[in-house]
Scaffold this active site. Structure first.
Site, short mmCIF file in Angstrom:
data_model
loop_
_atom_site.label_atom_id
_atom_site.label_comp_id
_atom_site.label_asym_id
_atom_site.label_seq_id
_atom_site.Cartn_x
_atom_site.Cartn_y
_atom_site.Cartn_z
N PHE A 92 0.81 -1.23 0.00
CA PHE A 92 0.00 0.00 0.00
C PHE A 92 0.84 1.27 0.00
O PHE A 92 0.37 2.33 -0.39
CB PHE A 92 -0.93 0.01 1.23
CG PHE A 92 -0.25 0.47 2.49
CD1 PHE A 92 -0.15 1.83 2.80
CD2 PHE A 92 0.35 -0.44 3.37
CE1 PHE A 92 0.50 2.26 3.94
CE2 PHE A 92 1.00 -0.01 4.51
CZ PHE A 92 1.09 1.34 4.79
N SER A 146 5.44 -6.96 3.27
CA SER A 146 6.02 -7.28 4.58
C SER A 146 6.79 -8.61 4.51
O SER A 146 6.51 -9.46 3.64
CB SER A 146 4.91 -7.35 5.62
OG SER A 146 3.99 -8.34 5.24
N CYS A 205 9.54 1.75 3.39
CA CYS A 205 10.47 0.64 3.70
C CYS A 205 11.88 1.16 3.87
O CYS A 205 12.73 0.46 4.38
CB CYS A 205 10.43 -0.41 2.61
SG CYS A 205 11.04 0.23 1.07
N GLU A 209 9.57 -4.06 12.94
CA GLU A 209 9.26 -2.91 12.08
C GLU A 209 7.96 -2.27 12.59
O GLU A 209 6.92 -2.91 12.60
CB GLU A 209 9.07 -3.39 10.63
CG GLU A 209 8.80 -2.27 9.66
CD GLU A 209 8.59 -2.77 8.22
OE1 GLU A 209 7.88 -3.78 8.04
OE2 GLU A 209 9.13 -2.14 7.31
#
Ligand code: NAD
Length: 497
Positions: free
Chosen positions: A148, A225, A280, A382
């Site tokens: 996303f 992910s 990221c 994360e």
């Protein structure tokens, strides 16, 4: 509220099956429904791609590139419309959305060089009257599954290159913000791409599993992910597919005692809090070498974190918008609570922020933790939100050990004026993308993007030269035209010069 459609075989098509809500995170309201493709819908896209492949693979590379030239123009002409859609569904600011689109367009520009990058290699006279060459041929039907957080840029890392290499592509974008991705694919259609060469099918796990299981799909590019990257890598390679699966990250910035602190602070502010930390390559850990650096850094960060301008992404002049969903906001708040319970010092608490006129939006302010230690969950995992953790160490070696011991290895950077320290860092750090006084070292389109360790499963990085290798297979051809006048006897030993 409108129902988003799939793009299959050049047509927008409805789907009567399951669907999911798409939110405007700034208002907290559902604005669209997105269909979740069934196996039959995925098969329609595969069939269209298969049918389009023979003609497309035989279309000269220069003609394929011409479509990309027109596509680039259309993307530039539609920048405002695309940025608006990104911001409405993702929540990032309009400026940030325009930035992501520009980085995506870089990949279209690289794809325009298809005739050059697909030239192959040629050797004349490798033996008597024998010439040899290596050709780069397309794989056939390939697919991409995207996250996303970059609904425009990450798909553009994949299909322009796959398509100019002669493949047909099926894209399964994130179901959380699919509208800009769909519009961009429609622009490629408008640029003259033949039907079926690119299809966009929305969906969730069911759609992804159908792509993994389809024997016609020869390769899968994934960005998202780490648990899903690992799942897709193992399931798809098991079925003989080529896979590049890019996963999550925990990116450290090392601050040396000789760093230009003011510049490092402004770089860190953007890298940690830009796009609400939903990148990221976001810096989520600042590793300070020495307490003096840490104290000075915290003193400079605190007022700036408190002063972040936060509001609806589509308003002008903001630093940050909301998080993508209420669930994402609650997950980040949970991490903040966890950090406090584990004993980290919460210097700025971004929870409980309310934006006037957008009280139901998924907002969080920036948070800053000091004295974070490696065993804490806020360090190990994360967070993917606007939270920066400061860790204190005594030496560059200790900072590097910390980074090398972390399970992720996507990006990192060092702030220093010391060339020797920077060189050692670049040489020995176990991370795929490294910045020296550059906080977000996202490679340009003619280099390739990829992390190490559990940030990437597969051998080849995304886009650039690695992207070309990923979307092609090599064929080595050895050719002889015997001379009429001479007759060669059979040779039973292994051929050699
Ligand atoms: P995600 O893993 O939840 O989703 C990514 C894609 O996988 C989506 O298209 C989604 O529909 C699909 N998916 C979700 N659950 C699935 C399942 N169980 N089985 C099969 N497919 C499934 O990731 P996200 O939340 O959309 O994106 C954020 C994550 O992506 C972060 O971890 C971030 O670090 C990572 N990311 C990595 C890079 C990189 O280059 N390494 C770039 C951008 C984002």
């Amino acid at each position: 509220m409108s129902l988003i459609q799939h793009l299959i075989n050049g047509e927008l098509v409805n789907d009567s099956g399951r669907s999911a809500d798409v939110y405007n995170p700034s208002t907290g309201h559902v604005i669209h429904q997105v269909p979740l493709a069934s196996r039959e819908t995925i098969q329609q896209a595969i069939d269209a791609a298969k049918a389009a492949f023979p003609a497309w693979r035989n279309t000269p590379a220069a003609k394929r590139a011409q479509v990309m030239f027109r596509f680039k123009q259309l993307l530039e002409q539609n920048e405002a419309r695309i940025s608006q859609l990104i911001s409405e569904e993702h929540g990032k600011t309009l400026e940030d959305a325009a930035g992501e689109l520009k980085r995506g367009i870089e990949n279209v520009e690289y794809a325009c060089s298809a005739p050059e990058i697909l030239k192959g290699e040629y050797s004349r006279n490798v033996g008597p009257n024998i010439d040899a060459w290596s050709d780069f041929q397309p794989l056939g039907v390939v697919a991409g599954i995207t996250p996303f957080n970059f609904p425009a840029m990450v798909p553009l890392w994949m299909y322009p290159l796959a398509i100019v290499c002669g493949n047909c592509f099926i894209l399964k974008p994130s179901e959380r913000d699919p509208s800009s991705t769909l519009l961009i694919a429609q622009l490629l259609q408008e640029a003259g791409l033949p039907k079926g060469v690119l299809s966009v099918v929305h969906g969730d796990k069911g759609a992804v599993d159908a792509l993994i299981e389809a024997p016609e799909v020869k390769a899968l590019s994934f960005v998202g992910s780490t648990p899903i990257a690992e799942y897709i890598y193992s399931e798809a390679t098991k079925r003989g597919k080529r896979v590049q699966a890019l996963g999550g990250a925990k990116n450290h910035a090392v601050l040396m005692p000789d760093a230009d602190l003011d510049n490092a602070v402004s770089a860190l502010m953007g890298a940690a809090y830009g796009s609400c930390g939903e990148r990221c390559m976001a810096i989520s850990v600042a590793v300070c070498v020495g307490d003096q650096v840490a104290d000075a850094l915290i003193a400079k960060l605190v007022p700036q974190v408190k002063a972040l301008k936060i509001g609806a992404g589509t308003s002008c002049g903001l630093d940050m918008g909301p998080l993508v969903t209420g669930q994402a906001r609650d997950k980040v708040s949970g991490y903040i609570e966890d950090g406090v319970s584990a004993g980290a010092k919460l210097v700025v608490d971004g929870r409980g922020l309310s934006v006037a006129g957008h009280e139901e939006g998924f907002f969080l302010g920036g948070s800053l933790f000091d004295r974070v230690t490696p065993e804490m969950r806020i360090y190990k995992e994360e967070i993917f939100g606007p939270v920066l953790c400061v860790v204190r160490v005594n030496s560059l070696e200790a900072a590097m050990q910390l980074i090398n011991d972390h399970e992720y290895g996507n990006g990192t950077c060092i702030f220093t004026r010391d060339g020797e320290a920077a060189r050692l860092f670049c040489d020995e750090i176990e991370v795929g993308m490294v910045g020296v006084n550059v906080p977000l070292p996202v490679p340009v389109a003619y280099h390739s993007f990829g992390g190490w360790k559990r940030s990437l499963f597969g051998d080849l990085h995304a886009y650039g030269p690695d992207g070309v290798r990923f979307y092609t297979r090599r064929k080595a051809i050895t050719q002889r035209w015997p001379q009429r006048a001479s007759h060669e006897a059979s040779q039973f030993a292994f051929p050699s010069l």
